[in-house]
Design a protein around this motif. Structure first.
Motif, short mmCIF file in Angstrom:
data_model
loop_
_atom_site.label_atom_id
_atom_site.label_comp_id
_atom_site.label_asym_id
_atom_site.label_seq_id
_atom_site.Cartn_x
_atom_site.Cartn_y
_atom_site.Cartn_z
N MET A 1 -4.39 -1.26 29.49
CA MET A 1 -5.25 -2.34 29.45
C MET A 1 -4.67 -3.56 30.04
N ILE A 2 -5.52 -4.36 30.78
CA ILE A 2 -5.02 -5.32 31.29
C ILE A 2 -4.55 -6.75 30.34
N LEU A 3 -5.26 -6.68 29.29
CA LEU A 3 -5.02 -7.52 28.06
C LEU A 3 -3.46 -7.34 27.42
N LYS A 4 -3.17 -5.83 27.11
CA LYS A 4 -1.88 -5.73 26.81
C LYS A 4 -0.81 -5.82 28.06
N ASP A 5 -0.97 -5.55 29.01
CA ASP A 5 -0.09 -5.77 30.16
C ASP A 5 0.17 -7.30 30.15
N PHE A 6 -0.79 -8.26 30.44
CA PHE A 6 -0.73 -9.68 30.36
C PHE A 6 0.28 -9.97 29.53
N TYR A 7 -0.09 -9.64 28.06
CA TYR A 7 0.69 -10.16 26.85
C TYR A 7 2.08 -9.63 26.98
N THR A 8 2.33 -8.46 27.41
CA THR A 8 3.82 -7.87 27.54
C THR A 8 4.54 -8.66 28.88
N GLU A 9 3.82 -9.05 29.72
CA GLU A 9 4.14 -9.73 30.83
C GLU A 9 4.78 -10.96 30.38
N LYS A 10 4.05 -11.87 29.57
CA LYS A 10 4.12 -12.94 29.29
C LYS A 10 5.33 -13.07 28.36
N LYS A 11 5.43 -12.20 27.45
CA LYS A 11 6.68 -11.96 26.21
C LYS A 11 7.72 -11.91 26.90
N ASN A 12 7.89 -10.95 28.11
CA ASN A 12 9.07 -10.66 28.86
C ASN A 12 9.58 -11.93 29.29
N ALA A 13 8.70 -12.75 29.95
CA ALA A 13 9.14 -13.95 30.70
C ALA A 13 9.55 -14.87 29.84
N ILE A 14 8.98 -15.13 28.69
CA ILE A 14 9.55 -16.05 27.69
C ILE A 14 10.84 -15.63 27.17
N GLU A 15 11.29 -14.31 26.99
CA GLU A 15 12.37 -14.07 26.51
C GLU A 15 13.51 -13.98 27.57
N ILE A 16 13.20 -13.94 28.97
CA ILE A 16 13.82 -13.92 29.92
C ILE A 16 14.45 -15.40 30.36
N GLU A 17 13.33 -16.27 30.02
CA GLU A 17 13.96 -17.73 30.01
C GLU A 17 14.80 -18.22 29.37
N PHE A 18 14.84 -17.82 28.04
CA PHE A 18 15.94 -18.14 27.01
C PHE A 18 17.22 -17.23 27.21
N THR A 19 18.25 -17.74 27.79
CA THR A 19 19.50 -16.86 27.89
C THR A 19 20.06 -16.65 26.43
N SER A 20 20.02 -17.49 25.65
CA SER A 20 20.71 -17.25 24.46
C SER A 20 19.64 -18.01 23.31
N ASN A 21 19.42 -17.50 22.16
CA ASN A 21 18.97 -17.98 21.16
C ASN A 21 17.21 -18.02 21.54
N ALA A 22 17.09 -17.07 22.04
CA ALA A 22 15.48 -16.99 22.20
C ALA A 22 14.81 -16.87 21.00
N PRO A 23 13.49 -17.47 21.06
CA PRO A 23 12.65 -17.31 19.86
C PRO A 23 12.14 -16.00 19.80
N ILE A 24 11.81 -15.56 18.95
CA ILE A 24 11.12 -14.09 18.46
C ILE A 24 9.54 -14.52 19.18
N VAL A 25 8.96 -13.58 19.84
CA VAL A 25 7.98 -13.59 20.45
C VAL A 25 7.27 -12.43 20.05
N GLN A 26 5.73 -12.64 19.25
CA GLN A 26 5.09 -11.56 18.85
C GLN A 26 3.78 -12.16 19.01
N LEU A 27 2.68 -10.93 18.77
CA LEU A 27 1.32 -11.64 18.49
C LEU A 27 1.11 -12.12 17.30
N TYR A 28 -0.08 -12.85 17.38
CA TYR A 28 -0.34 -13.99 16.21
C TYR A 28 -0.75 -13.14 15.20
N SER A 29 -0.07 -13.36 13.82
CA SER A 29 -0.35 -12.81 12.29
C SER A 29 -0.11 -14.14 11.23
N ASP A 30 -0.91 -14.17 10.52
CA ASP A 30 -0.89 -15.19 9.38
C ASP A 30 0.36 -14.56 8.31
#
Length: 191
Positions: A1-30
């Protein structure tokens, strides 16, 4: 599904942007607020997804989504809230990047709408436990489900014989071409 693909794409892009000390990226949950947070966390949340569906199996969604940058309390070593701006800028760069690994996602349709600092006034965790920076984006996602269509050259066989061979002629997926293929066809390949 495109929503899952979009989330995965953005998650990967954020993780790649940080060469070290990358924040944990996840879906929202209280639930994340039930335990102590010791490193920066980015939570992705779809706010609204408004679909338009056409009869040709094309789905278009106007999507707004938020990224929440959550920092632990300032007493934790080497963490200050001023770092949120640097981290948010790198997250922003990753989300708005024009390059991606998924050809189905249009990189030109994502725009930043607003940023703000969140407060915990209407939530169940303690008010001063976290620093939360919210970035809201808007994008358009299009999912195409292609109809598979086949043409069967019957080569002189009757419909009954084709059905005996296992072809479903009533489903509308396979169309019968009344033209016959004539002559010899050599399917051998030379190596």
């Amino acid at each position: 599904m495109i929503l899952k693909d979009f989330y995965t794409e953005k998650k990967n892009a954020i993780e790649i942007e940080f060469t070290s000390n990358a924040p944990i990226v996840q879906l929202y949950s209280d639930a994340i607020f039930k335990d102590a947070i010791e490193t920066p966390v980015v939570m992705f949340k779809y706010d609204t997804v408004d679909w338009e569906t056409s009869s040709e199996k094309n789905y278009k969604a106007d999507v707004s989504f938020c990224l929440y940058l959550i920092l632990p309390v300032a007493t934790i070593s080497s963490t200050s809230y001023a770092n949120a701006f640097d981290i948010a800028q790198r997250i922003d760069k990753a989300v708005l990047s024009k390059s991606n690994s998924n050809a189905a996602i249009d990189t030109n349709s994502t725009f930043k709408i607003r940023e703000k600092q969140c407060t915990n006034e209407h939530t169940y965790w303690n008010k001063n436990d976290f620093f939360i920076w919210e970035i809201t984006y808007k994008t358009t996602l299009i999912e195409n489900i292609l109809k598979k269509k086949y043409i069967l050259f019957n080569n002189g066989l009757s419909n009954e014989k084709l059905e005996e061979l296992g072809y479903d002629l009533e489903s509308g997926i396979i169309g019968i071409n009344p033209n016959q293929v004539e002559g010899n066809i050599d399917l051998k390949t030379t190596t």
